[in-house]
Design an enzyme around this catalytic site. Sequence first.
Site, PDB file in Angstrom:
ATOM      1  N   LYS A 237      32.525  27.034   4.249  1.00 36.91           N
ATOM      2  CA  LYS A 237      32.706  25.577   4.182  1.00 36.91           C
ATOM      3  C   LYS A 237      34.058  25.192   4.749  1.00 36.91           C
ATOM      4  O   LYS A 237      35.060  25.827   4.420  1.00 36.91           O
ATOM      5  CB  LYS A 237      32.606  25.111   2.729  1.00 36.91           C
ATOM      6  CG  LYS A 237      32.644  23.604   2.585  1.00 36.91           C
ATOM      7  CD  LYS A 237      33.390  23.112   1.346  1.00 36.91           C
ATOM      8  CE  LYS A 237      34.891  23.120   1.548  1.00 36.91           C
ATOM      9  NZ  LYS A 237      35.638  22.420   0.484  1.00 36.91           N
TER      10      LYS A 237
ATOM     11  N   TYR B  69       7.675  -4.848  15.700  1.00 36.44           N
ATOM     12  CA  TYR B  69       7.386  -4.759  14.263  1.00 36.44           C
ATOM     13  C   TYR B  69       8.228  -3.635  13.655  1.00 36.44           C
ATOM     14  O   TYR B  69       8.283  -2.534  14.215  1.00 36.44           O
ATOM     15  CB  TYR B  69       5.914  -4.422  14.020  1.00 36.44           C
ATOM     16  CG  TYR B  69       4.943  -5.554  14.247  1.00 36.44           C
ATOM     17  CD1 TYR B  69       5.357  -6.791  14.715  1.00 36.44           C
ATOM     18  CD2 TYR B  69       3.590  -5.381  13.970  1.00 36.44           C
ATOM     19  CE1 TYR B  69       4.449  -7.820  14.906  1.00 36.44           C
ATOM     20  CE2 TYR B  69       2.675  -6.399  14.160  1.00 36.44           C
ATOM     21  CZ  TYR B  69       3.119  -7.620  14.636  1.00 36.44           C
ATOM     22  OH  TYR B  69       2.212  -8.621  14.815  1.00 36.44           O
TER      23      TYR B  69
ATOM     24  N   ARG C  60       0.803  -1.228   0.000  1.00 42.09           N
ATOM     25  CA  ARG C  60       0.000   0.000   0.000  1.00 42.09           C
ATOM     26  C   ARG C  60       0.837   1.279   0.000  1.00 42.09           C
ATOM     27  O   ARG C  60       0.318   2.374  -0.179  1.00 42.09           O
ATOM     28  CB  ARG C  60      -0.959  -0.011   1.207  1.00 42.09           C
ATOM     29  CG  ARG C  60      -2.183  -0.870   0.960  1.00 42.09           C
ATOM     30  CD  ARG C  60      -3.088  -0.878   2.172  1.00 42.09           C
ATOM     31  NE  ARG C  60      -2.606  -1.782   3.202  1.00 42.09           N
ATOM     32  CZ  ARG C  60      -3.039  -1.772   4.461  1.00 42.09           C
ATOM     33  NH1 ARG C  60      -3.920  -0.884   4.837  1.00 42.09           N
ATOM     34  NH2 ARG C  60      -2.567  -2.635   5.329  1.00 42.09           N
TER      35      ARG C  60
HETATM   36  C1  UD1 Z   1      -0.741  -8.506  13.013  1.00 37.26           C
HETATM   37  C2  UD1 Z   1      -1.330  -9.357  14.133  1.00 37.26           C
HETATM   38  C3  UD1 Z   1      -2.563  -8.646  14.670  1.00 37.26           C
HETATM   39  C4  UD1 Z   1      -2.198  -7.261  15.164  1.00 37.26           C
HETATM   40  C5  UD1 Z   1      -1.516  -6.477  14.063  1.00 37.26           C
HETATM   41  C6  UD1 Z   1      -0.967  -5.218  14.632  1.00 37.26           C
HETATM   42  C7  UD1 Z   1      -0.845 -11.672  13.636  1.00 37.26           C
HETATM   43  C8  UD1 Z   1      -1.362 -12.926  13.065  1.00 37.26           C
HETATM   44  N1  UD1 Z   1      -1.673 -10.623  13.591  1.00 37.26           N
HETATM   45  O1  UD1 Z   1      -1.683  -8.458  11.968  1.00 37.26           O
HETATM   46  O2  UD1 Z   1      -3.122  -9.391  15.731  1.00 37.26           O
HETATM   47  O3  UD1 Z   1      -3.354  -6.583  15.607  1.00 37.26           O
HETATM   48  O4  UD1 Z   1      -0.417  -7.210  13.517  1.00 37.26           O
HETATM   49  O5  UD1 Z   1      -0.450  -4.404  13.635  1.00 37.26           O
HETATM   50  O6  UD1 Z   1       0.257 -11.639  14.131  1.00 37.26           O
HETATM   51  N2  UD1 Z   1       5.641  -9.935   8.845  1.00 37.26           N
HETATM   52  C9  UD1 Z   1       6.762 -10.659   8.502  1.00 37.26           C
HETATM   53  N3  UD1 Z   1       6.600 -11.871   7.913  1.00 37.26           N
HETATM   54  C10 UD1 Z   1       5.387 -12.402   7.665  1.00 37.26           C
HETATM   55  C11 UD1 Z   1       4.249 -11.672   8.019  1.00 37.26           C
HETATM   56  C12 UD1 Z   1       4.401 -10.431   8.609  1.00 37.26           C
HETATM   57  O7  UD1 Z   1       7.880 -10.220   8.723  1.00 37.26           O
HETATM   58  O8  UD1 Z   1       5.340 -13.514   7.133  1.00 37.26           O
HETATM   59  C13 UD1 Z   1       5.814  -8.643   9.491  1.00 37.26           C
HETATM   60  C14 UD1 Z   1       5.304  -7.488   8.660  1.00 37.26           C
HETATM   61  O9  UD1 Z   1       6.350  -6.942   7.869  1.00 37.26           O
HETATM   62  C15 UD1 Z   1       4.854  -6.494   9.730  1.00 37.26           C
HETATM   63  C16 UD1 Z   1       4.420  -7.383  10.876  1.00 37.26           C
HETATM   64  O10 UD1 Z   1       5.045  -8.622  10.669  1.00 37.26           O
HETATM   65  O11 UD1 Z   1       5.907  -5.687  10.175  1.00 37.26           O
HETATM   66  C17 UD1 Z   1       2.921  -7.550  10.951  1.00 37.26           C
HETATM   67  O12 UD1 Z   1       2.462  -8.118   9.763  1.00 37.26           O
HETATM   68  P1  UD1 Z   1       1.079  -7.721   9.123  1.00 37.26           P
HETATM   69  O13 UD1 Z   1       0.827  -8.546   7.939  1.00 37.26           O
HETATM   70  O14 UD1 Z   1       1.004  -6.246   8.996  1.00 37.26           O
HETATM   71  O15 UD1 Z   1       0.119  -8.217  10.302  1.00 37.26           O
HETATM   72  P2  UD1 Z   1      -1.391  -7.911  10.452  1.00 37.26           P
HETATM   73  O16 UD1 Z   1      -2.143  -8.766   9.534  1.00 37.26           O
HETATM   74  O17 UD1 Z   1      -1.618  -6.480  10.417  1.00 37.26           O
END
Ligand code: UD1
Length: 458
Positions: free
Chosen positions: A354, A105, A20
């Site tokens: 400078k 995160y 996004r």
């Molecule tokens: C996740 C949480 C959710 C929480 C939310 C908060 C889970 C299953 N869900 O959801 O409960 O409310 O964050 O923002 O944990 N990432 C990886 N590898 C992956 C997947 C994700 O590194 O395979 C990283 C992403 O880059 C990101 C973070 O983990 O920094 C969260 O991933 P994202 O897909 O945004 O999680 P949400 O679905 O928002």
Amino acid sequence: MAAKPKPLSVVILAAGQGKRMKSDLPKVLQPLAGHSLLAHVLDAAAALKPALIHVVYGHGGDKVRLAVRADNLRWVLQAEQRGTGHAVQKSLPGIPDDHTVLVLYGDVPLIRTATLRNLLALTGPKSMALLTAKFDSPDGYGRIVRNARGQVTRIVEQRDCSARELKIRECNSGVLAVNAKLLKRWLGKLKPANAQREYYLTDIIAMAVKDKIKVAPLIAPTAVEVQGVNDKLQLATLEAEYRRGRALELMLAGVTVIDPARLDVRGAVTCGRDVVLDVNVVLEGPVQLGNGVRIGANCVLSQVQVGAGTNIRPNCVIERAQIGKSCEIGPFSRVRPETTLHDGVHIGNFVEVKKSEIGTGSKANHLSYIGDTTVGAGVNIGAGSVTCNYDGVNKWHTEIGDAVFIGSGTMMVAPVKIGDGATIGAGSTITRDAPPGKLTLERSSQKTVEHWQRPVKK
Ligand code: UD1
Ligand code: CA
């Protein structure tokens, strides 16, 4: 006596793509207040003095690795993003069983070290800690399910929520802290049995409850510090929050901020008493401002120290410089890296300095360039004077002694030395050393043509 805290492993999840953002730059490298999102998280983590920081990366792999630097960093590749649980699992081989694991995160940049400390204090051999937040619009977040006694029993992702669960306003921030051995046991049991067919880290909460490990929730003191960044709108929103927070800190420390909404503080900024910051000032740390320093409108200061009582007038750009006490700078001055201005120096409009040192009480008030130069004390550099430091290939040094007077429009062709107390006549091009205490000038003699007449139109 309190138990000795366990060594800490911080795991930062940063493998997501961030579609996004609609950008070629990986999401965690998007800048907030001049630093990448990931750099903000690393700063907060590093302040906890962890044994190791594991960054799980995937999208934009090498770009991310090259852009980020920190001590005790371990890169963990998650080639395929199969969920937050899978991501943490990837980091486990590098984490000893007795460590406490703190999951952060990479796209939640405003998390505060103080909050993380409070979270870690809730973590132990029989308890894990979970950072939650109450949102007015919890859309997209996993919901915290509590039982009748208020104990957390599980987390349910929005897509897996029942109609009743969708109404829960307490959300999962994603940040949690838990003993490594327990984490390893639980992650080994994860199954992608959910709407997204992913391995959810959040499923370990129910496993903890089943294993009689207490889940200690900590509600984040402010929602902003757990807010994630998914698009440019959220990025700007958090930037504004950051800006507001930093301006507030300065005001509480006694700084007069003319308009907090028009001040950008990035990085470490310390101010003495009675500092005044006018509108549209950008301070990129480390910046230190002494007592009574005033910064006029539209100034950008980056890695600068300013001594007490110095007045910086509007529209100045100052970078990697040391400025003494009671100086007068600007308006419209440019001070570039590796510059030292001693006390009482005046640098006026359209003057660029400078890689130079300017001695106490010296002045260059109008339209000059001073580069690769040492200027003594009590020197006056006339309007439009230039140190010609570059021959097209190499840079050369100019040395100007104490109490020198440089007439307006003087070109000093470096390498060249102007002796103490010398006076240089206006309009000279100085190519050889000028002796101390004497007048030196280089100028063709002035003539007047008698009986000359202007042409007339045909
Ligand atoms: C996740 C949480 C959710 C929480 C939310 C908060 C889970 C299953 N869900 O959801 O409960 O409310 O964050 O923002 O944990 N990432 C990886 N590898 C992956 C997947 C994700 O590194 O395979 C990283 C992403 O880059 C990101 C973070 O983990 O920094 C969260 O991933 P994202 O897909 O945004 O999680 P949400 O679905 O928002
Ligand atoms: Ca997701």
